[in-house]
Enzyme design. Structure first.
Site, PDB file in Angstrom:
ATOM      1  N   GLY A   5       0.941  -1.146  -0.170  1.00 16.80           N
ATOM      2  CA  GLY A   5      -0.134  -0.339  -0.261  1.00 16.80           C
ATOM      3  C   GLY A   5       1.228   0.828   0.390  1.00 16.80           C
TER       4      GLY A   5
ATOM      5  NE  ARG B  52      -5.856   5.859   4.563  1.00 18.70           N
ATOM      6  CZ  ARG B  52      -6.401   4.412   5.057  1.00 18.70           C
ATOM      7  NH1 ARG B  52      -7.446   4.948   5.783  1.00 18.70           N
ATOM      8  NH2 ARG B  52      -5.825   3.362   4.789  1.00 18.70           N
TER       9      ARG B  52
HETATM   10  C1  UD1 Z   1      -8.082  -2.810   5.878  1.00 24.76           C
HETATM   11  C2  UD1 Z   1      -9.421  -3.585   6.003  1.00 24.76           C
HETATM   12  C3  UD1 Z   1     -10.196  -2.851   7.280  1.00 24.76           C
HETATM   13  C4  UD1 Z   1     -10.026  -3.429   8.430  1.00 24.76           C
HETATM   14  C5  UD1 Z   1      -8.381  -2.560   8.424  1.00 24.76           C
HETATM   15  C6  UD1 Z   1      -7.584  -2.908   9.474  1.00 24.76           C
HETATM   16  C7  UD1 Z   1      -9.519  -3.730   3.841  1.00 24.76           C
HETATM   17  C8  UD1 Z   1     -10.412  -3.689   2.465  1.00 24.76           C
HETATM   18  N1  UD1 Z   1      -9.949  -3.077   4.777  1.00 24.76           N
HETATM   19  O1  UD1 Z   1      -8.196  -0.969   6.025  1.00 24.76           O
HETATM   20  O2  UD1 Z   1     -11.465  -3.891   7.572  1.00 24.76           O
HETATM   21  O3  UD1 Z   1     -10.280  -2.653   9.600  1.00 24.76           O
HETATM   22  O4  UD1 Z   1      -7.221  -2.611   7.129  1.00 24.76           O
HETATM   23  O5  UD1 Z   1      -6.287  -1.999   9.426  1.00 24.76           O
HETATM   24  O6  UD1 Z   1      -9.420  -5.048   3.525  1.00 24.76           O
HETATM   25  N2  UD1 Z   1      -2.247  -3.273   0.924  1.00 24.76           N
HETATM   26  C9  UD1 Z   1      -1.334  -3.696  -0.266  1.00 24.76           C
HETATM   27  N3  UD1 Z   1      -1.739  -3.466  -1.480  1.00 24.76           N
HETATM   28  C10 UD1 Z   1      -2.930  -2.240  -1.303  1.00 24.76           C
HETATM   29  C11 UD1 Z   1      -4.096  -2.616  -1.186  1.00 24.76           C
HETATM   30  C12 UD1 Z   1      -3.318  -2.196   0.821  1.00 24.76           C
HETATM   31  O7  UD1 Z   1      -0.178  -4.666  -0.057  1.00 24.76           O
HETATM   32  O8  UD1 Z   1      -3.413  -3.042  -3.217  1.00 24.76           O
HETATM   33  C13 UD1 Z   1      -1.713  -3.927   2.017  1.00 24.76           C
HETATM   34  C14 UD1 Z   1      -0.877  -2.257   2.718  1.00 24.76           C
HETATM   35  O9  UD1 Z   1       0.496  -2.096   2.826  1.00 24.76           O
HETATM   36  C15 UD1 Z   1      -1.590  -2.625   4.177  1.00 24.76           C
HETATM   37  C16 UD1 Z   1      -2.212  -3.273   4.922  1.00 24.76           C
HETATM   38  O10 UD1 Z   1      -3.001  -3.752   3.150  1.00 24.76           O
HETATM   39  O11 UD1 Z   1      -0.288  -3.127   5.160  1.00 24.76           O
HETATM   40  C17 UD1 Z   1      -3.901  -2.510   4.691  1.00 24.76           C
HETATM   41  O12 UD1 Z   1      -4.152  -1.848   3.386  1.00 24.76           O
HETATM   42  P1  UD1 Z   1      -4.319  -0.068   4.544  1.00 24.76           P
HETATM   43  O13 UD1 Z   1      -4.518   0.549   3.147  1.00 24.76           O
HETATM   44  O14 UD1 Z   1      -3.634   0.271   5.427  1.00 24.76           O
HETATM   45  O15 UD1 Z   1      -6.108  -0.853   4.699  1.00 24.76           O
HETATM   46  P2  UD1 Z   1      -7.226   0.144   5.694  1.00 24.76           P
HETATM   47  O16 UD1 Z   1      -7.664   0.773   5.035  1.00 24.76           O
HETATM   48  O17 UD1 Z   1      -6.434   0.180   6.981  1.00 24.76           O
HETATM   49 MG    MG Z   2      -4.163  -0.084   7.843  1.00 24.43          MG
END
Ligand code: UD1
Ligand code: MG
Length: 454
Positions: free
Chosen positions: A13, A17
């Site tokens: 990700g 933010r």
């Molecule tokens: C996510 C969850 C949410 C949960 C929360 C807990 C989803 C859709 N939502 O939201 O239900 O309550 O985490 O902290 O899963 N990442 C990737 N590739 C991507 C997108 C994200 O590797 O395309 C990774 C990010 O680096 C991160 C993790 O996935 O480590 C979570 O992504 P983040 O954007 O933080 O999700 P949240 O909005 O926190």
């Molecule tokens: Mg998160």
């Protein structure tokens, strides 16, 4: 029999933010990248393999994790957490169990993961937490039998769903085959046009696959850091956790809110640590060690009874017996202080061994030196260890007395029992047992008249 455990850690990700050029999972908590905390926890579960999903445009993540054996899965476009998991699936063998973790949950502990792993279920499992302020998290929706019917993201939730306080930690588990069968049906028809991993629960529920949730006993350990405010909150919590562990081990802290621990601390009994102390790296404190206020210690080993007085900065050094350091001392890497020695105020010591009962009490620089036992280093003594190109050693043998304001131009040896007159610049070896003095002879001019103002 347990199936081989494969752990996927999502770390691709952008972390928008955070408003930072540093990728989110490399933001630090307790001085260590969040993803390293997660990897440390993952390793405690002894998985068959750890797969980390990363963004190939951000090679820093791979560099930061180079010490750990990882199977890397590239996610070229950040299309969501579900898409991210899909990138790792080809590397996971049939018949494996899959545990998905996020790289932004640094306070995660292995015990809570074991609870999820041990929950019997042939379907999908999720670790949840109950929090008063659920904003930002996916909400857990359950049916009358407590099965999870789905996870609704904040942005897609109805007002009613937003009131749910049980939220998704992001940590899920399933067999490879169950997970894959659900991931195959993922779509991106949501407010962010992303492939949400959370949707596998809706899909599984519809397919009649069992969907269960475990509520974590300590919700705060599962919180993620998406922005600087959450990061600071996790840092505060990490600090409290570490200081609690120290107190449980018998250390007296003047104020557990005013200590920063950014590494591993081992401490004996009756150690006292005053306020505003920072401990980094590997720290070992023997019984009865006292650390004064405002000290910074990094990779330091202190023998029992050592006292570090206020505002001293110590790095890569060790004491081998009771000794005194500071106040306002700077002790740098490669320094060893023997029993009874003293490094006093405004003394800098680098790559030097200071022998038993040897003292440098005031205003000195001792670098690249071997100093014997019972040596007295006068105020203002400087070892001139650097000729502008190379570093050289100074050897001061046992029972030497160095007068104040002496410069020892290395390489140079002062023999055992020698005295050096104050104010000397010593450029040649000083023989044992003799007085060596190099200052100009003192003269007084009887006819001297002070100039008068014209
Ligand atoms: C996510 C969850 C949410 C949960 C929360 C807990 C989803 C859709 N939502 O939201 O239900 O309550 O985490 O902290 O899963 N990442 C990737 N590739 C991507 C997108 C994200 O590797 O395309 C990774 C990010 O680096 C991160 C993790 O996935 O480590 C979570 O992504 P983040 O954007 O933080 O999700 P949240 O909005 O926190
Ligand atoms: Mg998160």
């Amino acid at each position: 029999m347990h199936k081989p455990l494969h752990i996927i850690i999502l770390a691709a990700g952008a972390g928008t933010r955070m408003k930072s050029r540093v990728p989110k999972v490399l933001q630090t908590v307790g001085g260590q990248a969040m993803i390293i905390h997660v990897l440390d926890t993952a390793l405690q579960l002894r998985p068959a393999e750890i797969h980390v999903v990363f963004n190939p445009q951000v090679p820093e993540v791979q560099e930061a994790c180079s010490a750990i054996d990882i199977t890397w899965a590239a996610q070229a476009e950040q299309l969501g957490t579900g898409h991210a998991v899909l990138q790792a699936m080809p590397g996971i063998p049939e018949g494996a169990d899959v545990l998905v973790l996020y790289g932004d949950i640094p306070l995660l502990e292995a015990d809570v993961l074991r609870q999820l792993i041990e929950l019997p279920s042939a379907g999908l499992k999720v670790l949840t937490m109950e929090i008063d302020e659920p904003t930002g998290y996916g909400r857990i929706v359950r049916d009358a039998d407590d099965n999870v019917t789905g996870i609704v993201e904040e942005r897609d939730a109805t007002t009613e769903q937003k009131a749910i306080k049980e939220v998704n930690s992001g940590i899920i588990m399933a067999s490879r085959s169950v997970l894959m069968s659900c991931l195959d049906n993922l779509a991106s028809d949501n407010s962010q046009n992303e492939y949400y991993l959370t949707d596998v629960f809706f899909i599984a529920y519809e397919k009649g696959i069992q969907t269960r949730a475990v509520v974590a006993p300590v919700a705060t350990d599962l919180e993620g850091a998406n922005d600087r405010i959450q990061l600071a909150e996790l840092e505060r919590r990490y600090r409290m956790k570490k200081s609690t562990q120290l107190m449980q081990a018998g250390v007296q802290l003047a104020d557990p809110q005013r200590i920063d621990i950014r590494g591993k601390v081992e401490a004996g009994s009756d150690v006292f640590i005053d306020v505003n102390v920072v401990l980094e790296g590997d720290i070992s404190l023997g019984d009865g060690v006292k650390i004064g206020p405002g000290c910074v210690l990094k990779n330091v080993q202190l023998a029992a009874g050592t006292r570090v007085h206020a505002y001293s900065v110590l790095e890569g050094m060790r004491s081998l017996g009771v000794c005194d350091i500071g106040p306002f001392a700077r002790v740098r890497p490669g320094t060893e202080l023997m029993e009874g020695s003293k490094v006093g105020n405004f003394v800098e010591v680098k790559n030097t061994s200071l022998g038993k009962n040897s003292k440098a009490s005031h205003l000195s620089y001792l670098g690249d030196s071997s100093i014997g036992d019972r040596v007295n280093i006068g105020a203002g003594t400087i070892t001139c260890n650097y000729d502008g190109v190379n570093k050289h050693r100074t050897v001061i043998e046992d029972d030497v007395f160095i007068g104040s304001d002496t410069q020892l131009v290395a390489p140079v040896t002062v023999g055992a029992g020698a005295d050096i007159g104050a104010g000397s610049t010593v450029t040649k070896d000083a023989p044992a047992g003799q007085l060596t003095i190099s200052r100009a002879k003192q003269v007084s001019i009887r006819s001297w008249k002070r100039p008068v103002k014209k």
